[in-house]
Scaffold this motif. Structure first.
Motif, PDB file in Angstrom:
ATOM      1  N   ASP A 218      -1.249  14.117   1.047  1.00 19.01           N
ATOM      2  CA  ASP A 218      -0.074  13.465   0.459  1.00 19.01           C
ATOM      3  C   ASP A 218       1.204  14.176   0.883  1.00 19.01           C
ATOM      4  O   ASP A 218       1.275  15.410   0.891  1.00 19.01           O
ATOM      5  CB  ASP A 218      -0.178  13.482  -1.072  1.00 19.01           C
ATOM      6  N   GLN A 246      -0.392   4.709  -1.983  1.00 21.14           N
ATOM      7  CA  GLN A 246      -1.635   3.960  -2.170  1.00 21.14           C
ATOM      8  C   GLN A 246      -1.283   2.475  -2.113  1.00 21.14           C
ATOM      9  O   GLN A 246      -0.423   2.009  -2.853  1.00 21.14           O
ATOM     10  CB  GLN A 246      -2.273   4.309  -3.517  1.00 21.14           C
ATOM     11  N   TRP A 247      -1.947   1.741  -1.236  1.00 16.54           N
ATOM     12  CA  TRP A 247      -1.677   0.311  -1.098  1.00 16.54           C
ATOM     13  C   TRP A 247      -3.006  -0.428  -1.231  1.00 16.54           C
ATOM     14  O   TRP A 247      -3.901  -0.263  -0.406  1.00 16.54           O
ATOM     15  CB  TRP A 247      -1.041   0.029   0.262  1.00 16.54           C
ATOM     16  N   LEU A 249      -5.314   0.185  -3.339  1.00 14.69           N
ATOM     17  CA  LEU A 249      -6.317   1.242  -3.544  1.00 14.69           C
ATOM     18  C   LEU A 249      -6.759   1.895  -2.236  1.00 14.69           C
ATOM     19  O   LEU A 249      -7.829   2.515  -2.179  1.00 14.69           O
ATOM     20  CB  LEU A 249      -7.539   0.672  -4.285  1.00 14.69           C
ATOM     21  N   ARG A 250      -5.953   1.782  -1.207  1.00 14.68           N
ATOM     22  CA  ARG A 250      -6.268   2.424   0.076  1.00 14.68           C
ATOM     23  C   ARG A 250      -5.163   3.402   0.432  1.00 14.68           C
ATOM     24  O   ARG A 250      -3.981   3.123   0.187  1.00 14.68           O
ATOM     25  CB  ARG A 250      -6.396   1.363   1.172  1.00 14.68           C
ATOM     26  N   PRO A 251      -5.510   4.561   1.007  1.00 13.45           N
ATOM     27  CA  PRO A 251      -4.470   5.497   1.443  1.00 13.45           C
ATOM     28  C   PRO A 251      -3.668   4.911   2.599  1.00 13.45           C
ATOM     29  O   PRO A 251      -4.238   4.425   3.580  1.00 13.45           O
ATOM     30  CB  PRO A 251      -5.252   6.743   1.870  1.00 13.45           C
TER      31      PRO A 251
END
Length: 530
Positions: A218, A246-247, A249-251
């Motif tokens: 991050d 987070q988009w 639920l994906r990095p």
């Protein structure tokens, strides 16, 4: 699954009772099993309904009855689809029966609009019938609704933001989304931009190296300056601001893009202008220094050339008075006196001009000086010029000050000479010299006051201008340069000058002089006569 096991035991006891009359012990055991089953159902925090193979209710708990919102008062023995509200049965019965035949289980969620309540129904088939569990999922649905609303709001803000932005998946580097500003910047539709891989936006493979340089975990606001290309192949210089997010639920990485080509061109143009300006300033400074040197040389030569014939005029006037004074009448003596007075006035003017001209080039040597002896010496010289004058000098025994002694002595001589001159018509005259605190601890103010003729306050702004006179030279002779010299000395010390006229005649002149805090002494006490 304890309620299901109890159900099995209870149904087994019922089946046995159908084959033969049960002994009293068996009847008691069946009743105990039923009571244990109901107790187990009531302990559950979820609603539970047990159905037989015909779909009729054989057991239920109070939580299930409350969650079902059943129109029936008693559910025992009722058909399950008759026990639930009619609109629920009409909407979900067919799909539930089909799913139970195919998979043995079915789940659906029902909203009770009046209570704004969501109830989750889960039907599962077993050998002896159906188990229906009901769960209040209102909080989950409200949170989900808020989440969807927040996501929709974020999506709207993302799409409408004037800054070009896009997101890509951290692992695959596939574009996940792009807003309208990004599409306009790159010259393609948002859908087409969102179908690309990030590397395709960078020319000549620059994207891989740049993306590999981003932190692995991050991070926030990683700035990158690089080149990107538009849909038509045109290259542009951009500044990328990257942040991990987070988009869905994906990095992912959120990238904000700013076209800085115009800004860099403007910076380069400004840099060139600054270089040209510095060059012009340097040239102008050199020309100014040369002009100043030429002016000083001219002034020095002019003053020297003026002084020589002036000495000749004064010398001949003196010789004329000594050798032929007896032959002159009153008118001749008057003319001769006028010649000698004008020569003296012109000599003083030349000296003051020389002083005013050479002050900026004089070396500045700040030191700690006591002005009291300096004032006394200057006043003694004034008394020698006019021994008959009676004047009181008021000042402290010591006047400590950090300054250039030669320059301050010159300024003090001008101020005292000015005060001496304008108090000449007073029978009882005085001059007061003192030091007082300035605007802050790093400043001291030198003041010289008198009870002389004073000046009109309307002309205060002209007092320190060269050759500006507020009184006729016949009444108060002078060169008109004394206060200009005082102002120049104050400026060379980094200070200021000002004057205040008294209501009943007299004037006060002030000169602020910056001091180092450790060198400045506090000034207080009453003045003493000298």
């Amino acid at each position: 699954m304890a309620p299901l096991n109890l159900l099995k035991a209870w149904l087994k006891s019922l089946r046995g009772g159908q084959r033969a009359l049960l002994p009293g012990v068996q009847v008691g055991q069946a009743r105990a099993n039923a009571e244990a089953l109901q107790a187990g159902l009531d302990l559950s925090s979820d609603g539970i309904v047990l159905l037989d193979n015909t779909g009729r209710v054989v057991a239920f708990n109070s939580c299930a009855q409350a969650l079902m919102h059943s129109p029936l008062g008693n559910l025992q023995g009722a058909d399950f689809w008759n026990a639930v509200p009619e609109e629920i049965a009409d909407e979900y019965r067919s799909a539930a029966e089909q799913a139970l035949l195919e998979t043995g289980s079915h789940t659906f969620a029902v909203r009770h609009a009046f209570e704004d309540q969501w109830v989750n129904y889960c039907l599962r088939r077993h050998a002896d019938g159906l188990l229906v569990t009901l769960k209040d999922v209102s909080a989950i649905h409200r949170a989900s609704r808020l989440l969807r609303s927040s996501e929709a709001c974020n999506q709207t803000l993302f799409d409408a933001h004037p800054q070009a932005m896009w997101l890509f998946d951290t692992g695959s580097r596939h574009m996940l989304a792009a807003n309208h500003a990004a599409a306009a910047l790159y010259g393609m539709a948002p859908e087409a931009l969102g179908a690309l891989f990030v590397e395709s936006l960078f020319p000549d493979g620059e994207g891989g190296a740049l993306l590999d340089s981003l932190p692995p975990s991050d991070f926030q606001q990683e700035m990158r300056l690089c080149t990107q290309k538009k849909a038509n192949g045109e290259r542009m210089l951009v500044e990328l601001s990257c942040s991990s997010v987070q988009w869905a639920l994906r990095p992912a990485v959120l990238v904000s893009v700013a076209d800085v080509g115009a800004r860099h061109l403007a910076d380069a143009h400004l840099s060139r202008l600054n270089e040209e300006l510095e060059m012009r300033i340097e040239q102008a400074t050199g020309e100014l220094q040369r002009s100043r040197g030429e002016l000083q040389a001219f002034t020095s030569a002019m003053l020297h050339e003026l002084k020589a014939p002036l000495h000749v005029v004064d010398g001949f006037a003196t010789t004329l008075a000594e050798r032929h004074g007896a032959a002159l009448d009153a008118q001749g003596h008057h003319y001769l006196a006028r010649i000698q007075a004008s020569s003296l006035q012109l000599a003083r003017l030349i000296d003051d001009l020389r002083t005013l001209t050479y002050l900026p080039s004089m070396p500045m040597t700040p030191e700690r000086v006591d002005l009291a002896p300096v004032c006394q010496r200057l006043m003694d010289e004034l008394h020698k010029r006019e021994p008959a004058r009676h004047l009181v000098l008021e000042m402290e025994p010591a006047l400590p000050l950090v300054c250039d002694k030669n320059q301050i002595s010159l300024a003090l001589a001008c101020l005292l000479d000015n005060a001496w001159k304008f108090t000449s018509r007073r029978e009882q005259s005085w001059i007061r010299v003192g030091l007082m605190p300035g605007k802050n601890s790093a400043e001291i103010v030198l003041s010289v006051s008198d009870n002389g003729a004073g000046f009109d306050a309307a002309y205060t702004g002209k007092l320190f201008t060269a050759f500006e006179r507020l009184h006729a030279s016949v009444d108060f002779p002078g060169t008109g340069l004394g206060l200009a010299i005082v102002k120049r000395v104050a400026q060379l010390h980094g200070g200021e000058v000002w004057a205040v006229a008294a209501d009943k005649g007299g004037a006060s002149f002030f000169m602020s002089l910056p001091q180092n805090p450790q060198d400045a002494d506090s000034v207080s006490g009453s003045p003493s006569a000298a």
